[in-house]
Design a protein around this motif. Sequence first.
Motif, short mmCIF file in Angstrom:
data_model
loop_
_atom_site.label_atom_id
_atom_site.label_comp_id
_atom_site.label_asym_id
_atom_site.label_seq_id
_atom_site.Cartn_x
_atom_site.Cartn_y
_atom_site.Cartn_z
N THR A 23 75.39 -5.50 99.86
CA THR A 23 74.09 -6.21 99.17
C THR A 23 74.28 -7.52 98.58
O THR A 23 73.60 -8.61 99.08
CB THR A 23 73.59 -5.40 97.79
OG1 THR A 23 73.26 -4.07 98.20
CG2 THR A 23 72.45 -6.03 97.19
N PHE A 43 67.06 -6.68 103.38
CA PHE A 43 66.70 -6.46 102.05
C PHE A 43 65.75 -5.03 101.81
O PHE A 43 66.13 -4.65 100.52
CB PHE A 43 65.83 -7.74 101.59
CG PHE A 43 66.67 -9.02 101.57
CD1 PHE A 43 67.84 -9.06 100.95
CD2 PHE A 43 66.29 -10.11 102.20
CE1 PHE A 43 68.68 -10.18 100.86
CE2 PHE A 43 67.04 -11.26 102.04
CZ PHE A 43 68.33 -11.05 101.56
N LEU A 71 68.35 -3.27 99.07
CA LEU A 71 68.34 -3.87 97.76
C LEU A 71 67.40 -2.85 96.97
O LEU A 71 66.22 -2.85 97.23
CB LEU A 71 67.75 -5.25 97.81
CG LEU A 71 67.66 -6.10 96.67
CD1 LEU A 71 69.14 -6.18 96.23
CD2 LEU A 71 66.75 -7.16 96.69
N MET A 78 64.98 -15.97 97.24
CA MET A 78 66.02 -16.05 97.70
C MET A 78 67.02 -16.95 97.11
O MET A 78 68.33 -16.50 96.75
CB MET A 78 66.23 -16.35 99.30
CG MET A 78 65.43 -15.45 100.06
SD MET A 78 65.24 -15.91 101.74
CE MET A 78 66.71 -15.68 102.34
N VAL A 94 72.77 -11.62 92.19
CA VAL A 94 73.47 -10.54 92.39
C VAL A 94 74.74 -10.31 91.64
O VAL A 94 75.32 -9.44 91.82
CB VAL A 94 73.71 -10.89 93.91
CG1 VAL A 94 72.52 -10.44 94.75
CG2 VAL A 94 74.69 -11.90 94.22
N ILE A 141 62.18 -10.76 96.21
CA ILE A 141 63.01 -11.45 97.58
C ILE A 141 62.38 -10.88 98.91
O ILE A 141 62.53 -11.72 100.04
CB ILE A 141 64.48 -10.89 97.27
CG1 ILE A 141 65.35 -11.75 98.51
CG2 ILE A 141 64.44 -9.43 97.86
CD1 ILE A 141 66.89 -11.39 98.20
N VAL A 168 72.77 -10.93 100.77
CA VAL A 168 72.05 -12.02 100.14
C VAL A 168 72.34 -13.19 100.23
O VAL A 168 71.46 -14.13 100.77
CB VAL A 168 71.79 -11.54 98.68
CG1 VAL A 168 71.28 -12.97 97.95
CG2 VAL A 168 71.20 -10.24 98.39
N MET A 208 68.27 -15.70 93.94
CA MET A 208 68.72 -13.97 94.12
C MET A 208 70.15 -14.21 94.24
O MET A 208 71.17 -13.50 93.89
CB MET A 208 68.23 -13.35 95.13
CG MET A 208 68.49 -11.75 95.11
SD MET A 208 67.91 -11.09 93.50
CE MET A 208 68.86 -9.44 93.77
N CYS A 209 70.88 -15.40 94.79
CA CYS A 209 72.08 -15.67 95.14
C CYS A 209 72.89 -15.64 94.05
O CYS A 209 74.36 -15.38 93.72
CB CYS A 209 72.31 -17.19 95.82
SG CYS A 209 71.90 -17.26 97.49
#
Length: 534
Positions: free
Chosen positions: A321, A502, A506, A437, A444, A387, A325, A440-441
Amino acid sequence: MLESKQTKPTPHHHPSHFLSQQPNMGGRKDEISTTSGLQVPLIKSLHPSKKPKKRNHFAFLCSIVASMSSILVGYDIGVMSGAAIYIQQDFNISDVQVEILVGIISLFSIIGAAVAGITSDWLGRRYTIVLSAALFFFGAVLKGFAPNYPFLMFGRFVAGVAVGSASLIASVYTAEVAPTSSRGCLYTFPEVFVNVGILIGYVSNFAFSKFPTNLGWRFMLGLGIIPSMLLSIVVILIMPESPRWLVMQGRINEAKQVLIRTSDSIEESIQRLADIKTVVGIPTSCDEDVVQVPKRKTHGSGVWKELFLHPTPAVVHILITAVGVNFFAEATGMNVVVSYSPRIFEKAGISSTDHKLLTTMGVGITKTVFVLIATGMFDRIGRRPLILTSIAGKTISLIVLGVGMTIIDKSKEENTWVVGLCVAMVLTDVSFYSIGMGPMCYVVSEIFPLKLRSQGVSVAMITNRIMDSIVGMTFLSLYTAITIGGTFFLYGAFGVVGFIFFYVVLPETRGIELEELEGLFGNFLWKFSNNNRP
Protein backbone atom coordinates in the motif's frame (compact mmCIF):
# COMPACT_ATOMS: atom_id res chain seq x y z
CA MET A 1 -7.46 3.28 31.70
CA LEU A 2 -10.53 1.82 30.13
CA GLU A 3 -11.97 -1.38 31.49
CA SER A 4 -11.37 -4.12 28.97
CA LYS A 5 -12.74 -7.44 28.04
CA GLN A 6 -10.28 -9.26 25.81
CA THR A 7 -11.28 -12.02 23.41
CA LYS A 8 -8.79 -13.59 21.08
CA PRO A 9 -10.02 -14.09 17.53
CA THR A 10 -10.38 -17.66 16.40
CA PRO A 11 -7.54 -18.93 14.21
CA HIS A 12 -9.56 -18.92 10.98
CA HIS A 13 -10.49 -15.26 11.34
CA HIS A 14 -8.16 -12.52 10.13
CA PRO A 15 -8.02 -9.44 12.40
CA SER A 16 -9.59 -7.34 9.65
CA HIS A 17 -12.56 -9.72 9.63
CA PHE A 18 -12.77 -9.41 13.39
CA LEU A 19 -12.89 -5.64 13.08
CA SER A 20 -15.63 -5.92 10.50
CA GLN A 21 -17.84 -7.75 12.94
CA GLN A 22 -17.63 -4.94 15.49
CA PRO A 23 -17.58 -1.56 13.74
CA ASN A 24 -18.80 0.32 16.84
CA MET A 25 -16.51 -0.89 19.59
CA GLY A 26 -17.47 0.29 23.01
CA GLY A 27 -14.25 -0.77 24.67
CA ARG A 28 -11.49 -3.35 24.29
CA LYS A 29 -13.23 -6.32 22.74
CA ASP A 30 -10.47 -7.61 20.51
CA GLU A 31 -6.74 -7.94 20.36
CA ILE A 32 -4.40 -8.17 17.39
CA SER A 33 -1.05 -9.77 16.79
CA THR A 34 1.68 -7.23 16.08
CA THR A 35 4.90 -7.77 14.17
CA SER A 36 6.59 -8.54 17.46
CA GLY A 37 4.19 -11.40 18.16
CA LEU A 38 2.58 -9.56 21.07
CA GLN A 39 -1.17 -9.55 21.54
CA VAL A 40 -2.11 -5.86 21.56
CA PRO A 41 -5.59 -5.00 22.79
CA LEU A 42 -7.71 -2.93 20.47
CA ILE A 43 -8.87 0.19 22.23
CA LYS A 44 -11.99 2.15 21.50
CA SER A 45 -11.56 4.12 18.28
CA LEU A 46 -12.95 7.58 17.90
CA HIS A 47 -16.16 7.65 15.92
CA PRO A 48 -16.30 10.86 13.86
CA SER A 49 -19.46 11.99 15.59
CA LYS A 50 -17.85 11.54 19.00
CA LYS A 51 -14.57 13.30 18.39
CA PRO A 52 -13.63 15.96 20.92
CA LYS A 53 -14.79 19.36 19.78
CA LYS A 54 -11.68 21.09 21.10
CA ARG A 55 -8.50 20.26 19.24
CA ASN A 56 -5.10 20.08 20.88
CA HIS A 57 -3.27 23.26 19.89
CA PHE A 58 0.15 22.10 21.06
CA ALA A 59 -0.08 19.02 18.82
CA PHE A 60 -0.93 21.34 15.94
CA LEU A 61 2.10 23.51 16.76
CA CYS A 62 4.43 20.50 16.90
CA SER A 63 3.13 19.19 13.58
CA ILE A 64 3.49 22.60 11.96
CA VAL A 65 7.10 22.94 13.14
CA ALA A 66 8.01 19.43 11.94
CA SER A 67 6.24 19.97 8.64
CA MET A 68 8.15 23.19 8.04
CA SER A 69 11.03 20.96 6.93
CA SER A 70 8.91 20.26 3.84
CA ILE A 71 9.32 23.91 2.82
CA LEU A 72 12.88 22.94 1.90
CA VAL A 73 11.55 20.20 -0.39
CA GLY A 74 9.00 22.45 -2.05
CA TYR A 75 11.36 25.40 -2.46
CA ASP A 76 13.89 23.29 -4.32
CA ILE A 77 11.20 21.93 -6.66
CA GLY A 78 9.63 25.31 -7.36
CA VAL A 79 12.75 27.43 -7.72
CA MET A 80 14.48 25.03 -10.11
CA SER A 81 11.57 25.20 -12.59
CA GLY A 82 12.46 28.82 -13.37
CA ALA A 83 16.16 28.81 -12.50
CA ALA A 84 16.82 26.00 -15.01
CA ILE A 85 15.93 28.37 -17.87
CA TYR A 86 18.64 30.84 -16.87
CA ILE A 87 21.18 28.16 -15.91
CA GLN A 88 20.86 26.68 -19.40
CA GLN A 89 21.59 30.09 -20.91
CA ASP A 90 24.46 30.88 -18.54
CA PHE A 91 26.29 27.52 -18.73
CA ASN A 92 25.18 26.79 -22.33
CA ILE A 93 24.02 23.26 -21.48
CA SER A 94 21.77 20.92 -23.47
CA ASP A 95 18.18 19.86 -22.77
CA VAL A 96 19.45 16.48 -21.56
CA GLN A 97 21.72 18.21 -19.04
CA VAL A 98 18.76 20.31 -17.90
CA GLU A 99 16.70 17.12 -17.45
CA ILE A 100 19.45 15.61 -15.32
CA LEU A 101 19.87 18.82 -13.29
CA VAL A 102 16.15 19.03 -12.52
CA GLY A 103 15.42 15.35 -11.96
CA ILE A 104 18.54 13.92 -10.36
CA ILE A 105 17.90 15.53 -6.99
CA SER A 106 15.22 12.87 -6.49
CA LEU A 107 17.85 10.15 -6.90
CA PHE A 108 20.13 11.98 -4.48
CA SER A 109 17.26 12.26 -2.02
CA ILE A 110 17.09 8.45 -1.83
CA ILE A 111 20.31 8.62 0.14
CA GLY A 112 18.72 11.17 2.46
CA ALA A 113 15.61 9.05 2.98
CA ALA A 114 17.73 5.97 3.76
CA VAL A 115 19.99 7.90 6.13
CA ALA A 116 17.03 9.55 7.88
CA GLY A 117 15.47 6.14 8.49
CA ILE A 118 18.60 5.30 10.50
CA THR A 119 19.33 8.64 12.18
CA SER A 120 15.71 9.10 13.24
CA ASP A 121 16.05 5.93 15.32
CA TRP A 122 19.56 6.69 16.60
CA LEU A 123 19.47 10.46 17.15
CA GLY A 124 15.74 11.00 17.34
CA ARG A 125 13.18 12.60 15.06
CA ARG A 126 13.93 16.11 16.33
CA TYR A 127 17.64 16.22 15.61
CA THR A 128 17.17 14.53 12.23
CA ILE A 129 15.12 17.56 11.19
CA VAL A 130 17.92 19.89 12.33
CA LEU A 131 20.43 17.78 10.39
CA SER A 132 18.37 18.00 7.18
CA ALA A 133 18.08 21.79 7.57
CA ALA A 134 21.86 22.10 8.00
CA LEU A 135 22.49 20.05 4.87
CA PHE A 136 20.03 22.16 2.87
CA PHE A 137 21.79 25.33 4.05
CA PHE A 138 25.14 23.96 2.88
CA GLY A 139 23.62 22.85 -0.44
CA ALA A 140 22.07 26.29 -1.07
CA VAL A 141 25.45 27.97 -0.51
CA LEU A 142 27.18 25.56 -2.92
CA LYS A 143 24.57 26.09 -5.62
CA GLY A 144 24.55 29.85 -5.26
CA PHE A 145 28.34 30.06 -5.78
CA ALA A 146 28.65 27.26 -8.37
CA PRO A 147 31.20 28.30 -11.04
CA ASN A 148 30.25 25.52 -13.47
CA TYR A 149 27.83 22.68 -14.16
CA PRO A 150 29.71 19.89 -12.27
CA PHE A 151 30.00 22.05 -9.13
CA LEU A 152 26.31 22.89 -9.38
CA MET A 153 25.56 19.17 -9.53
CA PHE A 154 27.52 18.66 -6.33
CA GLY A 155 25.39 21.31 -4.66
CA ARG A 156 22.31 19.48 -5.94
CA PHE A 157 23.65 16.29 -4.36
CA VAL A 158 23.95 17.89 -0.92
CA ALA A 159 20.51 19.51 -1.25
CA GLY A 160 19.09 16.18 -2.45
CA VAL A 161 20.23 14.37 0.68
CA ALA A 162 18.55 17.11 2.73
CA VAL A 163 15.34 16.89 0.70
CA GLY A 164 15.09 13.11 1.16
CA SER A 165 15.71 13.37 4.88
CA ALA A 166 13.16 16.17 5.34
CA SER A 167 10.50 14.32 3.33
CA LEU A 168 10.74 11.24 5.53
CA ILE A 169 11.05 12.77 8.96
CA ALA A 170 8.15 15.21 8.65
CA SER A 171 5.64 12.39 8.12
CA VAL A 172 7.16 10.10 10.77
CA TYR A 173 7.15 12.76 13.48
CA THR A 174 3.62 13.91 12.65
CA ALA A 175 2.35 10.32 12.80
CA GLU A 176 3.82 9.83 16.25
CA VAL A 177 2.75 13.09 17.87
CA ALA A 178 -0.78 13.53 16.47
CA PRO A 179 -3.87 12.61 18.53
CA THR A 180 -6.28 10.30 16.74
CA SER A 181 -9.04 12.90 16.42
CA SER A 182 -6.94 15.18 14.19
CA ARG A 183 -4.32 12.80 12.77
CA GLY A 184 -5.54 13.04 9.18
CA CYS A 185 -5.54 16.83 9.30
CA LEU A 186 -2.05 17.01 10.80
CA TYR A 187 -0.72 14.52 8.24
CA THR A 188 -1.55 16.96 5.47
CA PHE A 189 0.73 19.63 6.95
CA PRO A 190 3.92 18.33 5.25
CA GLU A 191 2.16 18.56 1.89
CA VAL A 192 0.85 22.02 2.80
CA PHE A 193 4.39 23.22 3.43
CA VAL A 194 5.71 21.51 0.30
CA ASN A 195 3.25 23.65 -1.63
CA VAL A 196 4.17 26.75 0.36
CA GLY A 197 7.81 26.05 -0.53
CA ILE A 198 6.93 25.59 -4.22
CA LEU A 199 5.04 28.88 -4.20
CA ILE A 200 7.96 30.70 -2.54
CA GLY A 201 10.24 29.19 -5.19
CA TYR A 202 7.99 30.48 -7.98
CA VAL A 203 7.88 33.93 -6.40
CA SER A 204 11.68 33.87 -6.14
CA ASN A 205 11.86 33.02 -9.86
CA PHE A 206 9.72 36.01 -10.75
CA ALA A 207 11.45 38.37 -8.31
CA PHE A 208 14.96 37.68 -9.66
CA SER A 209 14.02 37.17 -13.31
CA LYS A 210 15.08 40.75 -14.19
CA PHE A 211 18.57 40.30 -12.75
CA PRO A 212 21.49 39.62 -15.13
CA THR A 213 21.40 36.00 -16.33
CA ASN A 214 24.55 34.98 -14.43
CA LEU A 215 23.25 36.44 -11.14
CA GLY A 216 19.50 35.87 -11.14
CA TRP A 217 19.51 32.08 -10.85
CA ARG A 218 22.21 32.26 -8.14
CA PHE A 219 19.97 34.41 -5.96
CA MET A 220 17.03 32.09 -6.71
CA LEU A 221 18.93 29.03 -5.48
CA GLY A 222 20.92 30.73 -2.72
CA LEU A 223 17.80 32.14 -1.07
CA GLY A 224 17.22 28.62 0.29
CA ILE A 225 19.54 29.41 3.21
CA ILE A 226 16.81 31.51 4.84
CA PRO A 227 14.14 28.81 5.42
CA SER A 228 16.81 26.31 6.51
CA MET A 229 18.16 28.70 9.17
CA LEU A 230 14.69 29.55 10.46
CA LEU A 231 13.71 25.88 10.63
CA SER A 232 16.72 24.92 12.75
CA ILE A 233 16.04 27.72 15.23
CA VAL A 234 12.33 26.97 15.58
CA VAL A 235 12.87 23.20 16.01
CA ILE A 236 15.45 23.69 18.75
CA LEU A 237 13.33 26.25 20.62
CA ILE A 238 9.83 24.76 20.33
CA MET A 239 9.58 21.14 19.22
CA PRO A 240 9.72 18.24 21.72
CA GLU A 241 10.96 14.79 20.80
CA SER A 242 8.52 12.17 19.51
CA PRO A 243 6.86 10.30 22.43
CA ARG A 244 7.14 6.98 20.59
CA TRP A 245 10.89 7.46 20.05
CA LEU A 246 11.28 8.34 23.74
CA VAL A 247 9.53 5.13 24.77
CA MET A 248 11.79 3.13 22.44
CA GLN A 249 14.73 4.65 24.33
CA GLY A 250 13.15 3.72 27.67
CA ARG A 251 12.57 7.38 28.63
CA ILE A 252 9.04 6.79 29.89
CA ASN A 253 8.54 9.91 31.97
CA GLU A 254 9.59 12.23 29.14
CA ALA A 255 7.26 10.42 26.77
CA LYS A 256 4.44 10.70 29.29
CA GLN A 257 4.86 14.48 29.51
CA VAL A 258 4.84 14.90 25.73
CA LEU A 259 1.75 12.70 25.40
CA ILE A 260 -0.10 14.72 28.04
CA ARG A 261 0.63 17.89 26.05
CA THR A 262 -0.30 16.41 22.66
CA SER A 263 -3.42 14.35 23.53
CA ASP A 264 -7.01 15.53 23.64
CA SER A 265 -7.39 14.33 27.24
CA ILE A 266 -5.42 12.85 30.13
CA GLU A 267 -7.24 9.55 29.61
CA GLU A 268 -6.16 9.45 25.98
CA SER A 269 -2.54 10.19 26.90
CA ILE A 270 -2.55 7.33 29.41
CA GLN A 271 -4.03 4.96 26.84
CA ARG A 272 -1.59 6.03 24.13
CA LEU A 273 1.35 5.48 26.47
CA ALA A 274 0.09 2.03 27.45
CA ASP A 275 -0.32 1.02 23.80
CA ILE A 276 3.14 2.25 22.84
CA LYS A 277 4.72 0.42 25.79
CA THR A 278 2.95 -2.78 24.79
CA VAL A 279 4.21 -2.59 21.21
CA VAL A 280 7.77 -1.80 22.32
CA GLY A 281 7.70 -4.69 24.80
CA ILE A 282 7.57 -2.78 28.09
CA PRO A 283 5.02 -4.05 30.62
CA THR A 284 2.15 -1.57 30.91
CA SER A 285 2.33 -1.93 34.69
CA CYS A 286 5.89 -0.56 34.68
CA ASP A 287 5.87 2.91 36.26
CA GLU A 288 9.59 3.60 36.24
CA ASP A 289 10.68 6.89 34.68
CA VAL A 290 13.54 5.22 32.78
CA VAL A 291 13.68 1.56 31.72
CA GLN A 292 16.14 -0.51 29.72
CA VAL A 293 14.89 -1.44 26.24
CA PRO A 294 16.93 -3.97 24.25
CA LYS A 295 18.24 -2.27 21.11
CA ARG A 296 17.34 -5.26 18.99
CA LYS A 297 13.71 -4.46 19.69
CA THR A 298 13.83 -1.19 17.78
CA HIS A 299 17.04 -1.05 15.75
CA GLY A 300 19.22 -3.00 13.39
CA SER A 301 18.86 -5.79 10.86
CA GLY A 302 15.93 -7.39 12.67
CA VAL A 303 13.66 -4.60 11.51
CA TRP A 304 14.63 -5.08 7.86
CA LYS A 305 14.12 -8.83 8.19
CA GLU A 306 10.57 -8.25 9.44
CA LEU A 307 9.95 -5.94 6.49
CA PHE A 308 11.37 -8.10 3.70
CA LEU A 309 12.50 -11.58 4.79
CA HIS A 310 9.86 -12.69 7.28
CA PRO A 311 6.96 -10.24 6.97
CA THR A 312 3.50 -11.09 8.26
CA PRO A 313 0.58 -10.88 5.78
CA ALA A 314 -0.36 -7.56 7.37
CA VAL A 315 3.14 -6.11 6.85
CA VAL A 316 3.15 -7.27 3.20
CA HIS A 317 -0.19 -5.53 2.64
CA ILE A 318 1.03 -2.37 4.41
CA LEU A 319 4.26 -2.27 2.42
CA ILE A 320 2.45 -2.76 -0.91
CA THR A 321 0.00 0.00 0.00
CA ALA A 322 2.66 2.52 1.04
CA VAL A 323 4.90 1.80 -1.95
CA GLY A 324 1.92 1.92 -4.34
CA VAL A 325 0.72 5.29 -3.06
CA ASN A 326 4.16 6.83 -3.59
CA PHE A 327 4.64 5.12 -6.96
CA PHE A 328 1.40 6.38 -8.53
CA ALA A 329 1.71 9.84 -6.98
CA GLU A 330 4.82 10.35 -9.13
CA ALA A 331 4.08 8.07 -12.12
CA THR A 332 1.10 10.29 -13.00
CA GLY A 333 3.48 13.15 -13.77
CA MET A 334 3.11 15.71 -10.99
CA ASN A 335 6.84 16.42 -11.01
CA VAL A 336 6.56 17.35 -14.70
CA VAL A 337 3.68 19.77 -14.16
CA VAL A 338 5.50 21.50 -11.30
CA SER A 339 9.10 21.43 -12.55
CA TYR A 340 8.45 22.09 -16.23
CA SER A 341 5.36 24.31 -16.07
CA PRO A 342 7.10 27.25 -17.84
CA ARG A 343 7.99 24.93 -20.74
CA ILE A 344 4.49 23.42 -20.80
CA PHE A 345 2.93 26.87 -20.98
CA GLU A 346 5.40 27.86 -23.68
CA LYS A 347 4.41 24.78 -25.66
CA ALA A 348 0.77 25.69 -25.11
CA GLY A 349 1.36 29.07 -26.77
CA ILE A 350 2.40 31.47 -23.99
CA SER A 351 5.58 33.09 -25.30
CA SER A 352 6.26 35.97 -22.86
CA THR A 353 8.70 35.06 -20.06
CA ASP A 354 6.78 37.19 -17.57
CA HIS A 355 3.49 35.56 -18.54
CA LYS A 356 5.00 32.08 -18.23
CA LEU A 357 6.36 32.82 -14.74
CA LEU A 358 3.11 34.48 -13.64
CA THR A 359 1.07 31.51 -14.88
CA THR A 360 3.50 29.22 -13.09
CA MET A 361 2.87 31.21 -9.89
CA GLY A 362 -0.81 30.47 -10.48
CA VAL A 363 0.05 26.76 -10.36
CA GLY A 364 1.76 27.25 -6.98
CA ILE A 365 -1.15 29.25 -5.57
CA THR A 366 -3.68 26.66 -6.77
CA LYS A 367 -1.72 23.78 -5.25
CA THR A 368 -1.43 25.60 -1.93
CA VAL A 369 -5.12 26.55 -1.75
CA PHE A 370 -6.36 23.04 -2.50
CA VAL A 371 -4.02 21.29 -0.08
CA LEU A 372 -5.25 23.70 2.61
CA ILE A 373 -8.78 22.60 1.74
CA ALA A 374 -7.67 18.98 2.08
CA THR A 375 -6.41 19.54 5.65
CA GLY A 376 -9.97 19.63 6.93
CA MET A 377 -11.21 16.75 4.81
CA PHE A 378 -9.00 13.79 5.76
CA ASP A 379 -10.61 13.46 9.21
CA ARG A 380 -14.13 14.28 8.02
CA ILE A 381 -14.42 12.43 4.72
CA GLY A 382 -11.67 9.84 5.11
CA ARG A 383 -8.53 8.76 3.26
CA ARG A 384 -10.08 6.35 0.77
CA PRO A 385 -12.76 8.61 -0.79
CA LEU A 386 -10.29 11.47 -1.14
CA ILE A 387 -7.55 9.50 -2.87
CA LEU A 388 -10.01 7.80 -5.26
CA THR A 389 -11.50 11.19 -6.16
CA SER A 390 -8.00 12.65 -6.47
CA ILE A 391 -6.61 10.10 -8.91
CA ALA A 392 -9.82 9.97 -10.96
CA GLY A 393 -9.87 13.74 -11.41
CA LYS A 394 -6.15 13.86 -12.12
CA THR A 395 -6.45 11.15 -14.76
CA ILE A 396 -9.24 12.98 -16.59
CA SER A 397 -7.25 16.24 -16.44
CA LEU A 398 -4.17 14.57 -17.93
CA ILE A 399 -6.14 13.04 -20.79
CA VAL A 400 -7.85 16.35 -21.64
CA LEU A 401 -4.47 18.14 -21.37
CA GLY A 402 -3.02 15.57 -23.77
CA VAL A 403 -5.86 16.26 -26.22
CA GLY A 404 -5.29 20.01 -25.98
CA MET A 405 -1.53 19.71 -26.51
CA THR A 406 -2.10 17.42 -29.50
CA ILE A 407 -4.44 19.96 -31.09
CA ILE A 408 -1.85 22.71 -30.60
CA ASP A 409 0.88 20.50 -32.07
CA LYS A 410 -1.14 19.73 -35.20
CA SER A 411 -2.73 23.12 -35.70
CA LYS A 412 -0.96 25.79 -37.73
CA GLU A 413 -3.14 28.57 -36.33
CA GLU A 414 -3.16 29.93 -32.81
CA ASN A 415 -6.25 28.74 -30.94
CA THR A 416 -6.79 30.88 -27.85
CA TRP A 417 -9.46 28.54 -26.51
CA VAL A 418 -7.07 25.57 -26.63
CA VAL A 419 -4.39 27.56 -24.78
CA GLY A 420 -6.99 28.41 -22.13
CA LEU A 421 -8.06 24.76 -21.97
CA CYS A 422 -4.47 23.57 -21.43
CA VAL A 423 -3.84 26.13 -18.67
CA ALA A 424 -7.14 25.15 -17.02
CA MET A 425 -6.23 21.45 -17.16
CA VAL A 426 -2.81 22.08 -15.59
CA LEU A 427 -4.53 23.92 -12.72
CA THR A 428 -7.18 21.18 -12.46
CA ASP A 429 -4.47 18.52 -12.40
CA VAL A 430 -2.60 20.10 -9.48
CA SER A 431 -5.91 20.74 -7.68
CA PHE A 432 -6.97 17.09 -7.72
CA TYR A 433 -3.46 15.98 -6.77
CA SER A 434 -3.43 18.31 -3.77
CA ILE A 435 -6.72 17.10 -2.27
CA GLY A 436 -5.69 13.45 -2.07
CA MET A 437 -2.61 11.90 -3.64
CA GLY A 438 -0.13 14.52 -2.46
CA PRO A 439 -1.07 14.47 1.25
CA MET A 440 -1.55 10.68 1.14
CA CYS A 441 2.18 10.20 0.52
CA TYR A 442 2.65 11.45 4.09
CA VAL A 443 -0.53 9.94 5.56
CA VAL A 444 0.64 6.39 4.75
CA SER A 445 3.23 6.68 7.52
CA GLU A 446 0.36 6.01 9.96
CA ILE A 447 -0.18 2.45 8.72
CA PHE A 448 3.26 1.09 9.65
CA PRO A 449 3.69 -0.54 13.07
CA LEU A 450 5.82 1.52 15.47
CA LYS A 451 8.92 -0.66 15.25
CA LEU A 452 8.87 -0.66 11.44
CA ARG A 453 7.72 2.92 10.88
CA SER A 454 11.01 4.73 10.18
CA GLN A 455 12.36 2.02 7.87
CA GLY A 456 8.96 1.41 6.25
CA VAL A 457 8.45 5.09 5.48
CA SER A 458 12.02 5.17 4.20
CA VAL A 459 11.21 2.41 1.67
CA ALA A 460 8.04 4.25 0.57
CA MET A 461 9.92 7.53 0.24
CA ILE A 462 12.71 5.89 -1.77
CA THR A 463 10.04 4.63 -4.18
CA ASN A 464 8.68 8.15 -4.42
CA ARG A 465 12.12 9.62 -5.13
CA ILE A 466 13.02 6.99 -7.76
CA MET A 467 9.79 7.59 -9.68
CA ASP A 468 10.12 11.35 -9.29
CA SER A 469 13.62 11.26 -10.77
CA ILE A 470 12.60 8.95 -13.64
CA VAL A 471 9.66 11.18 -14.57
CA GLY A 472 11.69 14.38 -14.19
CA MET A 473 14.69 13.17 -16.18
CA THR A 474 12.69 11.71 -19.08
CA PHE A 475 10.04 14.36 -19.80
CA LEU A 476 11.92 16.44 -22.38
CA SER A 477 13.20 13.36 -24.19
CA LEU A 478 9.83 11.63 -23.95
CA TYR A 479 7.82 14.43 -25.49
CA THR A 480 10.39 14.68 -28.29
CA ALA A 481 9.89 10.98 -28.99
CA ILE A 482 6.10 10.60 -28.60
CA THR A 483 4.96 14.28 -28.60
CA ILE A 484 3.95 16.24 -25.52
CA GLY A 485 0.33 15.15 -25.93
CA GLY A 486 1.35 11.51 -26.04
CA THR A 487 3.40 12.01 -22.88
CA PHE A 488 0.37 13.23 -20.95
CA PHE A 489 -1.69 10.33 -22.33
CA LEU A 490 0.98 8.02 -20.86
CA TYR A 491 0.68 9.67 -17.45
CA GLY A 492 -3.10 9.34 -17.71
CA ALA A 493 -2.73 5.60 -18.38
CA PHE A 494 -0.80 5.27 -15.12
CA GLY A 495 -3.69 7.09 -13.46
CA VAL A 496 -6.18 4.47 -14.65
CA VAL A 497 -4.02 1.66 -13.23
CA GLY A 498 -3.58 3.65 -10.03
CA PHE A 499 -7.33 4.02 -9.52
CA ILE A 500 -7.77 0.24 -9.75
CA PHE A 501 -4.86 -0.27 -7.34
CA PHE A 502 -6.27 2.10 -4.70
CA TYR A 503 -9.75 0.65 -5.02
CA VAL A 504 -8.47 -2.86 -4.33
CA VAL A 505 -5.67 -2.29 -1.84
CA LEU A 506 -6.43 0.77 0.31
CA PRO A 507 -8.70 0.37 3.38
CA GLU A 508 -10.11 3.29 5.34
CA THR A 509 -8.01 4.26 8.39
CA ARG A 510 -9.84 7.34 9.60
CA GLY A 511 -10.45 7.61 13.34
CA ILE A 512 -8.51 4.45 14.31
CA GLU A 513 -5.64 4.44 16.81
CA LEU A 514 -2.15 3.90 15.36
CA GLU A 515 -1.67 0.73 17.38
CA GLU A 516 -4.90 -0.73 15.95
CA LEU A 517 -4.24 -0.05 12.27
CA GLU A 518 -2.19 -3.19 11.65
CA GLY A 519 -5.35 -5.22 12.17
CA LEU A 520 -6.95 -3.67 9.07
CA PHE A 521 -4.31 -5.13 6.78
CA GLY A 522 -3.39 -8.61 5.62
CA ASN A 523 -6.59 -9.45 3.77
CA PHE A 524 -6.74 -8.13 0.19
CA LEU A 525 -10.43 -9.07 0.04
CA TRP A 526 -11.19 -6.58 2.82
CA LYS A 527 -13.39 -4.46 0.49
CA PHE A 528 -15.98 -7.24 0.33
CA SER A 529 -16.47 -7.12 4.08
CA ASN A 530 -17.96 -4.38 6.19
CA ASN A 531 -14.84 -3.32 8.07
CA ASN A 532 -14.76 0.31 6.90
CA ARG A 533 -15.70 2.64 9.67
CA PRO A 534 -18.47 5.07 8.79
